[in-house]
Design an enzyme around this catalytic site. Structure first.
Site, PDB file in Angstrom:
ATOM      1  N   HIS A  32      12.627  -0.049 -14.611  1.00 20.94           N
ATOM      2  CA  HIS A  32      12.706   1.381 -14.224  1.00 20.94           C
ATOM      3  C   HIS A  32      11.474   1.808 -13.427  1.00 20.94           C
ATOM      4  O   HIS A  32      11.110   2.984 -13.440  1.00 20.94           O
ATOM      5  CB  HIS A  32      12.853   2.285 -15.449  1.00 20.94           C
ATOM      6  CG  HIS A  32      13.938   1.857 -16.387  1.00 20.94           C
ATOM      7  ND1 HIS A  32      15.246   2.301 -16.294  1.00 20.94           N
ATOM      8  CD2 HIS A  32      13.903   0.991 -17.434  1.00 20.94           C
ATOM      9  CE1 HIS A  32      15.966   1.728 -17.255  1.00 20.94           C
ATOM     10  NE2 HIS A  32      15.178   0.932 -17.954  1.00 20.94           N
TER      11      HIS A  32
ATOM     12  N   SER B 296      -1.876   4.276  12.932  1.00 22.40           N
ATOM     13  CA  SER B 296      -1.244   5.539  13.293  1.00 22.40           C
ATOM     14  C   SER B 296      -1.957   6.094  14.515  1.00 22.40           C
ATOM     15  O   SER B 296      -3.162   5.917  14.683  1.00 22.40           O
ATOM     16  CB  SER B 296      -1.358   6.516  12.125  1.00 22.40           C
ATOM     17  OG  SER B 296      -1.288   7.846  12.596  1.00 22.40           O
TER      18      SER B 296
ATOM     19  N   LYS C 150      -5.034   5.157   8.620  1.00 20.45           N
ATOM     20  CA  LYS C 150      -3.789   4.487   8.247  1.00 20.45           C
ATOM     21  C   LYS C 150      -3.710   3.022   8.651  1.00 20.45           C
ATOM     22  O   LYS C 150      -4.176   2.628   9.701  1.00 20.45           O
ATOM     23  CB  LYS C 150      -2.609   5.211   8.905  1.00 20.45           C
ATOM     24  CG  LYS C 150      -2.426   6.612   8.397  1.00 20.45           C
ATOM     25  CD  LYS C 150      -1.557   6.649   7.180  1.00 20.45           C
ATOM     26  CE  LYS C 150      -0.131   6.756   7.641  1.00 20.45           C
ATOM     27  NZ  LYS C 150       0.769   6.938   6.526  1.00 20.45           N
TER      28      LYS C 150
ATOM     29  N   GLU D 222       8.621  -2.768   6.406  1.00 23.31           N
ATOM     30  CA  GLU D 222       9.557  -1.650   6.573  1.00 23.31           C
ATOM     31  C   GLU D 222      10.685  -2.026   7.539  1.00 23.31           C
ATOM     32  O   GLU D 222      11.847  -1.679   7.327  1.00 23.31           O
ATOM     33  CB  GLU D 222       8.808  -0.419   7.095  1.00 23.31           C
ATOM     34  CG  GLU D 222       7.882   0.179   6.048  1.00 23.31           C
ATOM     35  CD  GLU D 222       6.926   1.210   6.634  1.00 23.31           C
ATOM     36  OE1 GLU D 222       7.277   1.883   7.621  1.00 23.31           O
ATOM     37  OE2 GLU D 222       5.816   1.337   6.104  1.00 23.31           O
TER      38      GLU D 222
END
Ligand code: ARG
Length: 459
Positions: free
Chosen positions: A155, A276, A282, A289
């Protein structure tokens, strides 16, 4: 050159031609188309259907076309309808009359069925090589991280301590099954459809077993109608690739989480991260992804082909031309995803101290504390309740189970003594899990040995 102009009086509408032509994508099949034609011509010669001289001219001509295409001295003419028309046209331009004999006893229906099988067979072996690379990186990491303790989750909540080797071992199993599935797919499809003709075989005395053998198949297919209309093997392949992508996507998702500031279990190397344009701090896990995102394309290919095939009456119908673009794209996507993921995995830094700290901070040893009570005569259900109250107490005090004093333990239940600390020690929690498949050292050694055996013996 059109292969079928004879019975027509009018021209094809230009837009209809552009809509129907497949040369833009089936040119990728040129090598397999030519190899298939060489085998077909060789067989026509061996069976006496064509003369030796014509056969030689055809085979030499085809070899020349293949060499020129590979060398870049010949380019595919995209005004042809498909790759089959292109090769036959060039052959006839180059060798004259014998070129027109190549298509004896053959249809583009069995020809394209053959080309796709040869193509997918070659691609499956490349994808399996990429999978083997991933399995090897996983195995090396498993060997390196047998003692790297990390939290196991259910979970997405910390559950019980495991090791990084154990967690990665789970992925080893998934990708091993993927590899086996692809091998099965290849075995089932490795029969030659050549000689099925348009749908009903041919009146020429073709030797189908001979072309099958020349092209490395395990035999010729049994039924000519099935041979030209079967795309099961593509659906099987696309299902297998969907599973590969699903596994890569889950792994990518974990990498994204682990690489985040909240987890800090890993640092993905600069080579597989991006920045970024506005936020200077970043470093984004773009590759993971993208793999997670591209999974959708491969599932899409599977759904497309299931839908394309579901209403097609036997035998060949033009709908089936739709098999190519989606399959080519799915194969390229899965192959690239596997290669990129493997490189990213091999260059990632694993932060053992953070993983250990996180394991200690999340009551992952609570089950072991309950098991200690059971060993001291408390029924499991009562033990569960006692440890539950302890956890609640810890949360109020902002402490871990290991940090409680014996007095605090005894205040909850007098049965506790100092051996509880040994029972909830994280290393001990892991190393007492000796069941087959569990994370302890000895159980992990067995998993590693099995993994090693698989890599050595995978056919
Ligand atoms: N381009 C076609 C395909 O990909 C080749 C087979 C054409 N056969 C035919 N009967 N029109 O399926």
């Amino acid at each position: 050159m059109k292969l079928w102009g004879g019975r027509f009086e009018g021209d094809t509408d230009a837009m209809a031609k552009a809509f129907g032509d497949s040369i833009f994508f089936d040119k990728a099949l040129y090598r397999y188309d030519i190899e298939g034609s060489i085998a077909h011509a060789t067989m026509l010669g061996a069976t006496g259907i064509l003369s030796e001289a014509d056969t030689d001219a055809i085979v030499q001509g085809l070899r020349g076309i293949l060499a020129d295409l590979e060398a870049g001295t010949l380019t595919v003419d995209e005004s042809c309808e498909d790759i089959h028309s292109f090769v036959e046209t060039v052959l006839t331009e180059r060798i004259g009359n014998p070129g027109k004999m190549l298509h004896t006893g053959r249809s583009r229906n069995d020809q394209v069925a053959l080309d796709m099988r040869l193509y997918t067979r070659a691609e499956i072996s490349e994808i399996r090589a990429a999978l083997a690379g991933l399995l090897e990186v996983l195995l090396n990491l498993m060997k390196e991280h047998k003692a790297t303790i990390m939290p196991g989750f259910t979970h997405l909540q910390k559950a019980q301590p495991v090791t990084l080797a154990h967690h990665l071992g789970a992925y080893f199993e998934m990708f091993r099954r993927d590899d086996e599935r692809l091998r099965d797919c290849c075995r089932r499809m490795n029969y030659s459809p050549l000689g099925a003709g348009a749908l009903a075989g041919t009146t020429y005395p073709l030797d189908r077993e001979m072309t099958a053998e020349l092209l490395g198949f395990d035999g010729a297919t049994e039924n000519s109608m099935d041979s030209v209309s079967d795309r099961d093997y593509l659906l099987e392949l696309l299902s297998d690739l969907s599973l590969v992508m699903m596994h890569l996507s889950r792994f990518s998702e974990e990498f994204i989480l682990w690489n985040s500031n909240e987890y800090r279990f890993i640092t993905i190397s600069d080579a597989y991260s991006t920045g970024s344009s506005i936020m200077p701090q970043k470093k984004n896990p773009d590759m993971a992804e993208l793999i997670r995102g591209k999974t959708g394309r491969v599932y899409g290919a599977l759904m497309s082909m299931l839908t394309v095939m579901k209403g097609i009456p036997l035998a060949y119908d033009k709908d089936m031309q739709e098999d190519k673009e989606v399959t080519f794209d799915a194969i390229r996507t899965a192959k690239m995803s596997l290669l990129i993921f493997t490189r990213m995995l091999a260059t990632t830094t694993f932060h053992k101290d953070r993983m250990y700290q996180s394991t200690g901070g999340g009551f992952t040893n609570a089950t072991d504390a309950a098991d200690w009570l059971v060993a001291h005569g408390v029924p499991f259900r009562d033990a569960h309740g006692i440890i539950g109250r302890l956890v609640l107490y810890c949360q109020e005090q902002d402490k871990s189970l290991n940090a409680l004093t014996l007095e605090e333990y005894r205040a909850i239940d007098p049965v506790f003594d100092e051996t509880i600390y040994d029972a909830i020690d994280l290393e001990n929690c892991v190393n007492r899990r000796l069941t087959k498949g569990a994370p302890s050292g000895p159980a992990m050694e067995q998993q590693i040995a099995a993994a090693e055996r698989y890599i050595k013996e995978r056919g």
